[in-house]
Scaffold this motif. Structure first.
Motif, PDB file in Angstrom:
ATOM      1  N   GLU A  21       0.961  -1.378   0.028  1.00  0.00           N
ATOM      2  CA  GLU A  21       0.238   0.055  -0.101  1.00  0.00           C
ATOM      3  C   GLU A  21       0.910   1.250  -0.102  1.00  0.00           C
ATOM      4  OE1 GLU A  21       0.460  -2.124   2.353  1.00  0.00           O
ATOM      5  OE2 GLU A  21       0.722  -0.752   4.293  1.00  0.00           O
ATOM      6  N   CYS A  22       2.228   1.185   0.251  1.00  0.00           N
ATOM      7  CA  CYS A  22       2.838   2.149   0.188  1.00  0.00           C
ATOM      8  C   CYS A  22       3.302   2.775  -1.246  1.00  0.00           C
ATOM      9  CB  CYS A  22       4.361   2.055   0.912  1.00  0.00           C
ATOM     10  SG  CYS A  22       5.526   3.393   0.824  1.00  0.00           S
ATOM     11  N   VAL A  23       2.987   3.794  -1.565  1.00  0.00           N
ATOM     12  CA  VAL A  23       3.353   4.340  -2.978  1.00  0.00           C
ATOM     13  C   VAL A  23       4.821   4.369  -3.420  1.00  0.00           C
ATOM     14  CG1 VAL A  23       3.591   6.965  -2.086  1.00  0.00           C
ATOM     15  CG2 VAL A  23       2.344   6.460  -4.350  1.00  0.00           C
ATOM     16  N   LEU A  24       5.484   4.376  -2.387  1.00  0.00           N
ATOM     17  CA  LEU A  24       6.916   4.318  -2.642  1.00  0.00           C
ATOM     18  C   LEU A  24       7.348   2.723  -3.351  1.00  0.00           C
ATOM     19  CD1 LEU A  24       8.273   6.274   0.306  1.00  0.00           C
ATOM     20  CD2 LEU A  24       8.680   7.180  -2.169  1.00  0.00           C
ATOM     21  N   ASN A  25       6.463   1.957  -3.062  1.00  0.00           N
ATOM     22  CA  ASN A  25       6.705   0.728  -3.659  1.00  0.00           C
ATOM     23  C   ASN A  25       5.807   0.197  -4.914  1.00  0.00           C
ATOM     24  OD1 ASN A  25       8.445  -0.241  -1.657  1.00  0.00           O
ATOM     25  ND2 ASN A  25       6.646  -0.925  -0.163  1.00  0.00           N
ATOM     26  N   GLN A  26       5.068   1.241  -5.441  1.00  0.00           N
ATOM     27  CA  GLN A  26       4.343   1.142  -6.433  1.00  0.00           C
ATOM     28  C   GLN A  26       5.196   1.656  -7.588  1.00  0.00           C
ATOM     29  OE1 GLN A  26       0.868   3.210  -5.166  1.00  0.00           O
ATOM     30  NE2 GLN A  26       0.302   1.619  -3.657  1.00  0.00           N
ATOM     31  N   PRO A  27       4.705   1.309  -8.938  1.00  0.00           N
ATOM     32  CA  PRO A  27       5.542   1.503 -10.075  1.00  0.00           C
ATOM     33  C   PRO A  27       5.452   3.229 -10.066  1.00  0.00           C
ATOM     34  CG  PRO A  27       4.283   0.074 -10.566  1.00  0.00           C
ATOM     35  CD  PRO A  27       3.708   0.093  -9.189  1.00  0.00           C
ATOM     36  N   ARG A  28       4.554   3.827  -9.953  1.00  0.00           N
ATOM     37  CA  ARG A  28       4.485   5.111  -9.782  1.00  0.00           C
ATOM     38  C   ARG A  28       5.432   5.755  -8.961  1.00  0.00           C
ATOM     39  NH1 ARG A  28       1.568   9.454  -7.760  1.00  0.00           N
ATOM     40  NH2 ARG A  28       0.491   8.335  -6.040  1.00  0.00           N
ATOM     41  N   GLY A  29       5.720   5.286  -7.853  1.00  0.00           N
ATOM     42  CA  GLY A  29       6.518   5.866  -6.652  1.00  0.00           C
ATOM     43  C   GLY A  29       7.973   5.406  -7.355  1.00  0.00           C
ATOM     44  N   ARG A  30       8.255   4.541  -8.147  1.00  0.00           N
ATOM     45  CA  ARG A  30       9.613   4.497  -8.471  1.00  0.00           C
ATOM     46  C   ARG A  30      10.100   5.151  -9.800  1.00  0.00           C
ATOM     47  NH1 ARG A  30      12.417   0.355  -5.283  1.00  0.00           N
ATOM     48  NH2 ARG A  30      13.936   1.636  -6.328  1.00  0.00           N
ATOM     49  N   LEU A  31       8.748   5.616 -10.351  1.00  0.00           N
ATOM     50  CA  LEU A  31       9.255   6.099 -11.642  1.00  0.00           C
ATOM     51  C   LEU A  31       8.979   7.742 -11.775  1.00  0.00           C
ATOM     52  CD1 LEU A  31       7.381   3.435 -14.021  1.00  0.00           C
ATOM     53  CD2 LEU A  31       9.834   3.771 -13.455  1.00  0.00           C
ATOM     54  N   SER A  32       8.636   8.186 -10.624  1.00  0.00           N
ATOM     55  CA  SER A  32       8.542   9.867 -10.442  1.00  0.00           C
ATOM     56  C   SER A  32       9.806  10.317 -10.078  1.00  0.00           C
ATOM     57  CB  SER A  32       7.350  10.109  -9.477  1.00  0.00           C
ATOM     58  OG  SER A  32       6.334   9.459  -9.695  1.00  0.00           O
ATOM     59  N   PRO A  33      10.272  11.285 -10.963  1.00  0.00           N
ATOM     60  CA  PRO A  33      11.568  11.825 -10.938  1.00  0.00           C
ATOM     61  C   PRO A  33      11.537  13.200  -9.631  1.00  0.00           C
ATOM     62  CG  PRO A  33      10.876  12.656 -12.890  1.00  0.00           C
ATOM     63  CD  PRO A  33       9.927  11.634 -12.395  1.00  0.00           C
ATOM     64  N   ILE A  34      10.506  13.620  -9.629  1.00  0.00           N
ATOM     65  CA  ILE A  34       9.997  14.905  -8.662  1.00  0.00           C
ATOM     66  C   ILE A  34       9.181  14.475  -7.618  1.00  0.00           C
ATOM     67  CG2 ILE A  34       9.049  16.982  -8.933  1.00  0.00           C
ATOM     68  CD1 ILE A  34       9.355  16.834 -11.762  1.00  0.00           C
ATOM     69  N   LEU A  35       9.877  14.778  -6.466  1.00  0.00           N
ATOM     70  CA  LEU A  35       9.198  14.648  -4.941  1.00  0.00           C
ATOM     71  C   LEU A  35       8.532  15.850  -4.506  1.00  0.00           C
ATOM     72  CD1 LEU A  35       8.534  12.827  -2.632  1.00  0.00           C
ATOM     73  CD2 LEU A  35      10.852  13.142  -1.957  1.00  0.00           C
ATOM     74  N   VAL A  36       7.383  15.874  -4.229  1.00  0.00           N
ATOM     75  CA  VAL A  36       6.763  16.983  -3.591  1.00  0.00           C
ATOM     76  C   VAL A  36       6.386  16.672  -2.263  1.00  0.00           C
ATOM     77  CG1 VAL A  36       5.049  18.800  -3.664  1.00  0.00           C
ATOM     78  CG2 VAL A  36       5.917  18.109  -5.819  1.00  0.00           C
ATOM     79  N   ALA A  37       7.103  17.356  -1.236  1.00  0.00           N
ATOM     80  CA  ALA A  37       6.852  16.758   0.209  1.00  0.00           C
ATOM     81  C   ALA A  37       6.417  17.923   0.995  1.00  0.00           C
ATOM     82  CB  ALA A  37       8.161  16.381   0.655  1.00  0.00           C
ATOM     83  N   GLY A  38       5.888  17.638   2.156  1.00  0.00           N
ATOM     84  CA  GLY A  38       5.265  18.507   3.193  1.00  0.00           C
ATOM     85  C   GLY A  38       6.313  19.375   3.708  1.00  0.00           C
ATOM     86  N   ARG A  39       5.913  20.619   4.224  1.00  0.00           N
ATOM     87  CA  ARG A  39       6.598  21.397   4.829  1.00  0.00           C
ATOM     88  C   ARG A  39       7.738  20.882   5.772  1.00  0.00           C
ATOM     89  NH1 ARG A  39       6.108  25.801   8.808  1.00  0.00           N
ATOM     90  NH2 ARG A  39       5.024  24.613  10.330  1.00  0.00           N
ATOM     91  N   ASN A  40       9.027  21.456   5.665  1.00  0.00           N
ATOM     92  CA  ASN A  40      10.055  21.428   6.585  1.00  0.00           C
ATOM     93  C   ASN A  40      10.704  19.938   6.414  1.00  0.00           C
ATOM     94  OD1 ASN A  40      12.240  21.785   8.521  1.00  0.00           O
ATOM     95  ND2 ASN A  40      10.812  20.892  10.113  1.00  0.00           N
ATOM     96  N   PHE A  41      11.143  19.884   4.951  1.00  0.00           N
ATOM     97  CA  PHE A  41      11.496  18.377   4.548  1.00  0.00           C
ATOM     98  C   PHE A  41      12.979  18.666   4.878  1.00  0.00           C
ATOM     99  CE2 PHE A  41      13.567  15.781   1.242  1.00  0.00           C
ATOM    100  CZ  PHE A  41      12.778  14.551   1.370  1.00  0.00           C
ATOM    101  N   GLY A  42      13.424  17.306   5.343  1.00  0.00           N
ATOM    102  CA  GLY A  42      15.127  17.130   5.181  1.00  0.00           C
ATOM    103  C   GLY A  42      15.655  17.446   6.836  1.00  0.00           C
ATOM    104  N   CYS A  43      14.707  17.882   7.686  1.00  0.00           N
ATOM    105  CA  CYS A  43      15.595  18.210   9.037  1.00  0.00           C
ATOM    106  C   CYS A  43      16.142  17.048   9.714  1.00  0.00           C
ATOM    107  CB  CYS A  43      14.186  18.861   9.660  1.00  0.00           C
ATOM    108  SG  CYS A  43      12.865  17.647  10.011  1.00  0.00           S
ATOM    109  N   GLY A  44      16.654  17.483  10.684  1.00  0.00           N
ATOM    110  CA  GLY A  44      17.431  16.228  11.378  1.00  0.00           C
ATOM    111  C   GLY A  44      18.541  16.076  10.968  1.00  0.00           C
ATOM    112  N   SER A  45      19.337  14.916  11.285  1.00  0.00           N
ATOM    113  CA  SER A  45      20.718  14.322  11.090  1.00  0.00           C
ATOM    114  C   SER A  45      21.316  14.986   9.763  1.00  0.00           C
ATOM    115  CB  SER A  45      20.899  12.917  10.897  1.00  0.00           C
ATOM    116  OG  SER A  45      22.034  12.638  10.434  1.00  0.00           O
ATOM    117  N   SER A  46      22.663  15.477   9.814  1.00  0.00           N
ATOM    118  CA  SER A  46      23.067  15.915   8.668  1.00  0.00           C
ATOM    119  C   SER A  46      23.558  15.031   7.557  1.00  0.00           C
ATOM    120  CB  SER A  46      24.523  16.810   9.138  1.00  0.00           C
ATOM    121  OG  SER A  46      25.506  15.824   9.668  1.00  0.00           O
TER     122      SER A  46
END
Lengths: 466, 194
Positions: B57-82
């Motif tokens: 059910e995780c979209v990242l495991n579906q073909p669409r997830g594997r084939l999309s080159p552009i990720l649009v993510a919610g606010r404050n992406f990439g916080c945390g560990s460097s």
């Protein structure tokens, strides 16, 4: 126009203005650890690049190493030993100073750097570690970078940067009983959100900061990155100088005199203008603890788990629901009704001598609740020894805490040790993200005193019972 | 580093806010001192259950997830560990662009250093893209614009800002170290006068 503390340190390190707002900035110190430093050192070696100035580069073992007594290179993390041995070999080959296992100077990089006088006021310093901002507590302009930039900084002594905006956070009023720097910074993030400091170098200032110990200032600056700030800074003062005098790598004799003179100039001018200013009325701050999976998910220990239904922003509301699900909590539950399984005191945020003293004072003549696994990990070997010389280790072990060798330990799941899935931990660390302390582990961040009090109660409690 | 000029492809929306680098690649998969084989562990805790089985059910495991080159993510992406593993894992997974309304500083620098284009958009435009899961957009780095699908004559155009030097390096696929090394005389002069 007057200049800010940040301006002064920045300006002194500008090698060249590269146009388009970019600056070539001189980097005085690079500090590595075995998890990401190993990658950077290996990358340098493979590309046959030398470290430009080896005496400017330091390395410690903290992330992956075991913290069990009698430790060696073996560690619970699969493949972890290779990080340790690779780092050792690479550090030797690069000619940089390494604080290895068994070295009395070993410890968590952000505890060791000020403790050894490597982080000094007015210097620029980078580490491939996001909590490098801690070092602003002694007036060092320090920030986290990636492994590639660490290579750049080692190879050239520089980085290309765009100057961030400036912000001053004025901490006013008086801190109430039982309130610590940790509570102040959690309060700040809860009030202004985790992105409140984005794009800014923050100076923490005001009467409350003036009265904070240097160690407490390090705690305050440590969490600047959780506020999305470029870094945090506190102007060096008499307390800073007293803290640094006589430290291993601090200047001595006539050089100290020169340094001291320079450090006195490192304060924002009275007419300096900041891009933003925030005020925190510290008298209103109470012991604070997180309920969710972001540092902004924080309330007082006497408060309740909030209701996402009352959050107007749909994105935030969804994040709150997800956090409640991960944390297995219901809205409206009093924080004091939340039963904990484990307690952890350690990390670059809160593992210094003052932190251990504060926790030990709470533990005095008390016992950890029978269902709680409690662990204390001093931030450095020096902290550990100093604590032992005042008998703090006995206060911890008598109460039922494990007393460990220094390292990052269970602040994060880098060394392969965890309290386990579903376990609820009250923790003196900096991040309550999903999985931070291991898959499925639930983290509540608080001050060392609150962790100690909660460990004894078996439920979330501030020291003194609130 | 692979150069980036222009790219057209479907976007994958992960609306969650505060996606930290430990979600992007959990620390327990950083098992070697090399940046290899990271893509298969991207978002591992989202994609696999505790037994290591892929969640269908995780979209990242579906073909669409594997084939999309552009990720649009919610606010404050990439916080945390460097950890630089995070943008590298996304690249290896197949993303070339990540878009959010806030992207953490260290993640952004790391992304630029490894060839992943980080784009910060104002809330309204970001919000619009969050509603466009699966639709194809064009990211043109040279002109610094995102073009949305339109009816015949092209759709909305969202301009984005990116440092000129960062854009130059990405367009050329150029490592910044060469630039820094070329500044050696200035660096030596600085060291001599301080």
């Amino acid at each position: 126009m007057g200049r800010t503390l940040f301006d002064k340190i920045w300006d002194a390190h500008v090698i060249a203005d590269l146009g388009d707002g970019d600056t070539l900035l001189y980097i005085d110190r690079v500090f590595l650890h075995e998890r990401t430093g190993s990658i950077a050192l290996q990358g340098m070696a493979e590309n046959r690049r030398a470290v430009r100035t080896p005496r400017h580069v330091f390395c410690t073992m903290d992330h992956i190493v075991d913290t069990f007594p009698g430790r060696g290179d073996d560690t619970l993390m699969p493949g972890g030993k290779a990080f340790i041995t690779t780092t050792r070999k690479a550090a030797l080959a690069a000619g940089i100073r390494l604080f290895d296992l068994g070295d009395p100077r070993q410890g968590i990089m952000h505890v060791v750097a000020p403790e050894l006088g490597i982080a000094l006021p007015g210097l620029t310093m980078v580490c491939p570690d996001s909590h490098s901002c801690t070092l602003g507590g002694v007036g060092t302009l320090a920030w986290g970078i990636g492994s590639t930039e660490a290579e750049h900084a080692m190879a050239t002594g520089t980085l290309r940067l765009r100057k961030p905006a400036s912000m001053r956070v004025n901490l006013r009023g008086e801190m109430g009983a039982g309130v610590t720097a940790k509570d102040l910074v959690l309060h700040l993030i809860a009030e202004h959100s985790t992105t409140g400091g984005a794009g800014h170098a923050i100076e923490f200032a005001g009467p409350v900061v003036d009265r904070l110990s240097v160690e407490a200032r390090l705690t305050l600056c440590n969490m600047a990155v959780e506020f999305s700030a470029f870094t945090g800074l506190v102007a060096p003062d008499r307390a800073t100088l007293d803290y640094l005098r006589g430290r291993t790598f601090a200047p001595t004799g006539a050089l100290w005199e020169v340094a001291e003179h320079h450090w006195h100039s490192l304060a924002s001018d009275a007419d300096a203008v900041f891009d933003r200013e925030l005020e925190i009325e510290c008298s209103a701050v109470r012991p604070t603890v997180t309920w969710g999976t972001s540092p902004q998910h924080a309330v007082t220990t006497a408060g309740r788990v909030p209701d996402p239904g009352l959050e107007p922003d749909p994105g935030r509301q969804e994040a709150m629901r997800r956090a409640l699900e991960y944390m297995a909590l219901q809205p409206g539950t009093p924080m004091a009704d939340i039963r904990i399984d484990a307690a952890f005191i350690g990390s670059c945020t809160n593992s210094r001598l003052d932190d251990l003293r504060a926790a030990a004072a709470v533990l005095d003549k008390r016992q950890v609740a029978p269902w709680v696994k409690a662990v204390c990990v001093p931030g450095s070997t020096q902290v550990k020894r100093a604590a032992e010389s005042e008998g703090l280790d006995r206060a911890f072990t008598a109460a039922g805490f494990e007393w460990r060798e220094s390292g990052c330990s269970m602040c994060l799941y880098a060394g392969g040790e965890t309290f386990g899935p579903g376990q609820r931990v009250i923790s003196s660390t900096n991040r309550n993200f999903e999985g931070r302390q291991g898959p499925g582990t639930r983290t509540h961040i608080a001050s060392p005193a609150t962790v100690a009090a909660s460990a004894c109660a078996g439920y979330i409690r501030a020291a003194g019972g609130a | 580093m692979e150069a980036f000029t222009t790219l057209t492809g479907p976007i994958l929306v992960l609306p969650e806010q505060n996606i930290d680098t430990d979600q992007i690649i959990p620390g327990r998969y950083l098992t070697t001192t090399r940046f290899e084989g990271l893509g298969e562990f991207a978002f591992a805790d989202w994609r696999f259950d505790s037994a290591g089985e892929a969640r269908s059910e995780c979209v990242l495991n579906q073909p669409r997830g594997r084939l999309s080159p552009i990720l649009v993510a919610g606010r404050n992406f990439g916080c945390g560990s460097s950890r630089e593993h995070a943008p590298r894992a996304l690249l290896e997974f197949g993303f070339r662009v990540v878009i959010s309304s806030e992207i953490a500083d260290i993640f952004r620098s790391n992304a630029l250093n490894v060839g992943l284009l980080p784009i910060v958009l104002p809330e309204p435009q970001h919000g619009q893209l969050l509603e466009m899961d699966g639709e194809a957009v064009t990211v043109d780095l040279e002109r610094s614009i995102i073009t949305l699908p339109g009816n015949g004559n092209g759709g909305d155009v969202f301009p984005f800002t990116i440092d000129r030097f960062a854009r130059h390096c990405l367009l050329q696929g150029m490592d910044r170290l060469d630039f820094l090394l070329a500044e050696a005389p200035a660096i030596t002069a600085y060291e001599e006068r301080t």
